[in-house]
Every structure is written in C-alpha cells, then in structure tokens.
Design a protein around this motif. Structure first.
Motif, mmCIF file in Angstrom:
data_model
loop_
_atom_site.group_PDB
_atom_site.id
_atom_site.type_symbol
_atom_site.label_atom_id
_atom_site.label_comp_id
_atom_site.label_asym_id
_atom_site.label_seq_id
_atom_site.Cartn_x
_atom_site.Cartn_y
_atom_site.Cartn_z
ATOM 1 N N ILE A 29 0.831 -1.204 0.000
ATOM 2 C CA ILE A 29 0.000 0.000 0.000
ATOM 3 C C ILE A 29 0.866 1.254 0.000
ATOM 4 N N LEU A 30 2.054 1.174 0.603
ATOM 5 C CA LEU A 30 2.942 2.331 0.645
ATOM 6 C C LEU A 30 3.418 2.694 -0.753
ATOM 7 N N LYS A 31 3.764 1.689 -1.556
ATOM 8 C CA LYS A 31 4.209 1.927 -2.931
ATOM 9 C C LYS A 31 3.047 2.414 -3.781
ATOM 10 N N ARG A 32 1.864 1.864 -3.572
ATOM 11 C CA ARG A 32 0.698 2.280 -4.358
ATOM 12 C C ARG A 32 0.370 3.750 -4.108
ATOM 13 N N LEU A 33 0.400 4.164 -2.863
ATOM 14 C CA LEU A 33 0.124 5.563 -2.551
ATOM 15 C C LEU A 33 1.211 6.478 -3.125
ATOM 16 N N LYS A 34 2.453 6.037 -3.043
ATOM 17 C CA LYS A 34 3.548 6.826 -3.611
ATOM 18 C C LYS A 34 3.356 7.003 -5.108
ATOM 19 N N ASP A 35 3.022 5.909 -5.813
ATOM 20 C CA ASP A 35 2.841 5.981 -7.261
ATOM 21 C C ASP A 35 1.627 6.826 -7.641
ATOM 22 N N ALA A 36 0.658 6.902 -6.748
ATOM 23 C CA ALA A 36 -0.537 7.716 -7.000
ATOM 24 C C ALA A 36 -0.336 9.164 -6.586
ATOM 25 N N ASP A 37 0.865 9.500 -6.139
ATOM 26 C CA ASP A 37 1.195 10.853 -5.696
ATOM 27 C C ASP A 37 0.311 11.276 -4.526
ATOM 28 N N ILE A 38 0.151 10.352 -3.576
ATOM 29 C CA ILE A 38 -0.585 10.637 -2.343
ATOM 30 C C ILE A 38 0.402 10.510 -1.188
ATOM 31 N N PRO A 39 1.022 11.607 -0.773
ATOM 32 C CA PRO A 39 1.979 11.540 0.344
ATOM 33 C C PRO A 39 1.260 11.173 1.641
ATOM 34 N N LEU A 40 1.919 10.410 2.491
ATOM 35 C CA LEU A 40 1.317 10.058 3.776
ATOM 36 C C LEU A 40 0.993 11.300 4.597
ATOM 37 N N SER A 41 1.768 12.352 4.419
ATOM 38 C CA SER A 41 1.524 13.580 5.171
ATOM 39 C C SER A 41 0.203 14.242 4.782
ATOM 40 N N GLU A 42 -0.343 13.868 3.613
ATOM 41 C CA GLU A 42 -1.612 14.433 3.153
ATOM 42 C C GLU A 42 -2.784 13.475 3.353
ATOM 43 N N LEU A 43 -2.514 12.289 3.890
ATOM 44 C CA LEU A 43 -3.563 11.296 4.077
ATOM 45 C C LEU A 43 -4.116 11.405 5.495
ATOM 46 N N HIS A 44 -5.375 11.817 5.604
ATOM 47 C CA HIS A 44 -5.984 12.021 6.922
ATOM 48 C C HIS A 44 -7.291 11.263 7.120
ATOM 49 N N ASP A 45 -7.774 10.577 6.078
ATOM 50 C CA ASP A 45 -9.060 9.897 6.189
ATOM 51 C C ASP A 45 -9.013 8.537 5.504
ATOM 52 N N ILE A 46 -9.316 7.480 6.267
ATOM 53 C CA ILE A 46 -9.308 6.102 5.765
ATOM 54 C C ILE A 46 -10.593 5.416 6.222
ATOM 55 N N PHE A 47 -11.196 4.661 5.320
ATOM 56 C CA PHE A 47 -12.353 3.844 5.679
ATOM 57 C C PHE A 47 -12.011 2.377 5.438
ATOM 58 N N ILE A 48 -12.229 1.540 6.442
ATOM 59 C CA ILE A 48 -12.021 0.103 6.309
ATOM 60 C C ILE A 48 -13.388 -0.576 6.279
ATOM 61 N N THR A 49 -13.671 -1.294 5.203
ATOM 62 C CA THR A 49 -15.009 -1.866 5.022
ATOM 63 C C THR A 49 -15.270 -3.041 5.952
ATOM 64 N N HIS A 50 -14.228 -3.901 6.171
ATOM 65 C CA HIS A 50 -14.436 -5.073 7.015
ATOM 66 C C HIS A 50 -13.099 -5.692 7.400
#
Length: 266
Positions: free
Chosen positions: A40-61
């Motif tokens: 998931i870390l590589k996927r977010l990096k490739d999508a240009d989503i820095p962890l410093s900008e990620l503030h909202d996560i939803f886990i379905t199950h």
C-alpha cells in the motif's frame, strides 16, 4: 474529484494488488481499504498521495486483504508524528466491531512509541449504518451490506458537483441496500470472475458474483456508470477485454474494468 484504483484483485491474487482505492481533491485524500500488506505504501507513492496528506481512511471489514495494509499506514504515520513531519490527525472510519480488532493487531505488532498516538491523533471512528460524515468536503453515508460472512459496510459519497457514487462492498448487491444505491451516478461492484468461468472459480460458494450479475444489477438500479473490481487474476493481460465483452451483453451503460493504478475523473 479524482478516483484512483490502487488495487483491483481479490484476496488470493499475485499479479495485481488487493482491492483498494482513493478519492483525491487536490491535497485532500480519502482512502478506502488498504490491501493486505505494505505494498500500500508503494501504491500511494505511485498515485502521488503523500502520507503527510492522508488524513481519512475507511475500512469496510475485517478480512486481511482489506485490513492489514492499515497496520503499515498506522506505523508509518505514527513515526512521522514522532518526527514532527505529520500535521493534524489520522481519522480511521469503520463499524464499531472492527475497532477492537485494529487495536489488538496494532498493539501486538507496533512499538508503543507509535501506538501511543491511537486515541490521541490516530482516531478510530465507529460508524453506524445510515450515518453520514463529511470527509474531504463530501457527504459520505455508510451502510451495512448485511454480509453473512463478516460484518461489512459499504458507502455512498456525494461530490461537490452533485454526482453520487456507491460502493457495495466486496459481496453481491443486497436488495436491502437499494435506497442507498439505486439512481446513483456511479456504482463500484465486485465481479469475482466471468460468468462463463463460474464453474472454474466458484464465486457463488464464496458469496461473490460474476460480471453478468454485477452488470445486471447496475442496469436494474439505473446506474449509468459501473466499475468492476475485486476479481481473479488468472488472465490479467486480457481481463479488461474479456470482462468488458461479457459485461456489454448485460449492461448498456458505461462499463469500466480498471487496471491497478488506473484513475477516473468523477
């Protein structure tokens, strides 16, 4: 609003990543599920989503292919908090029963100096069916898909342009959720395999559907745009073509069979 499909596969895939995706509006991001590991870390990096900008996560199950990537995100964000390189809080939304699961796994696997942020700056928000929250400026309404395998929530999200998208989880559409899904502009629905390969992959035994059923559902619910995901990956090179060809036999709207890291403007 940009929708990036970070992974498209079911739990057992090896050619693609497990299903998860992110909505992005500039530097605001809403991640839905996290896959089964630190990829998931590589996927977010490739999508240009820095962890410093990620503030909202939803886990379905609770299934591992949706949950375990979260443990890596908690670890990395917690480390950034300790280093002073992460501003604000990390909000994790899930149904109430999932909160102790997340707390237990993190407590057993992550150092205390990171876990100390849970409940302070890493916040676990239990949501109920029918409850709405404002996330990245959008109204997000959560609903119980009434799974018989593990408690699971889907959601609808209403964008600033008035468009609405529904995610039905990783199981077949349940008619009890029609009020949440019918008439939306977009539907994200699992399609474990082709209908013509049901004997090989046995989706019904796993409480999954085929391309045929997913497309018939979208047509019945009057949804003009359908995204198929959570698939097998035996013939990944031809998946898009084969799923599209079968789906068009049962659905007249805009059908999308994304590859990993493919994005859409909603």
């Amino acid at each position: 609003m940009k929708l990036t499909i970070l992974g498209t596969g079911n739990a057992a895939v090896t050619e693609v990543y497990n299903t998860c995706f992110a909505f992005s509006d500039g530097d605001r991001h809403f991640l839905v599920d996290t896959g089964g590991g630190n990829q998931i870390l590589k996927r977010l990096k490739d999508a240009d989503i820095p962890l410093s900008e990620l503030h909202d996560i939803f886990i379905t199950h609770e299934h591992i292919d949706h949950l375990l990537g979260l443990i890596w995100l908690i670890r990395m964000v917690g480390q950034k908090m300790n280093q002073g390189s992460y501003e604000g809080n990390l909000n994790i939304y899930c149904h109430e029963d999932l909160i102790p699961v997340i707390q237990t796994i993190t407590g057993l696997t992550i150092q205390k100096k990171v876990c100390k942020h849970i409940g302070e700056r890493i916040l676990l928000h239990g949501v109920t069916s029918g409850e709405s929250r404002e996330i990245i400026g959008c109204k997000v309404t959560f609903f119980d898909i009434e799974s018989t395998k593990a408690k699971q929530y889907g959601f609808t999200i209403e964008f600033s342009n008035g468009k609405k998208l529904a995610c039905a989880g990783d199981e077949p559409y349940n008619p009890v959720n029609e009020p949440y899904i019918a008439g939306n502009d977009w539907l994200m629905h699992e399609a474990f395999c082709l209908y013509g390969e049901a004997e090989e992959f046995k989706p019904y035994e796993k409480h999954h559907s085929t391309v045929k059923e997913a497309c018939e559902t979208a047509g019945k619910l009057r949804v003009p745009n359908l995204i198929l995901y959570h698939t097998e990956d035996k013939n990944i090179r031809n998946r898009k073509r084969l799923y599209t060809e079968e789906g068009r036999q049962y659905y007249g709207g805009n059908l999308y069979v994304p590859d990993d890291m493919e994005s859409f403007e909603i």
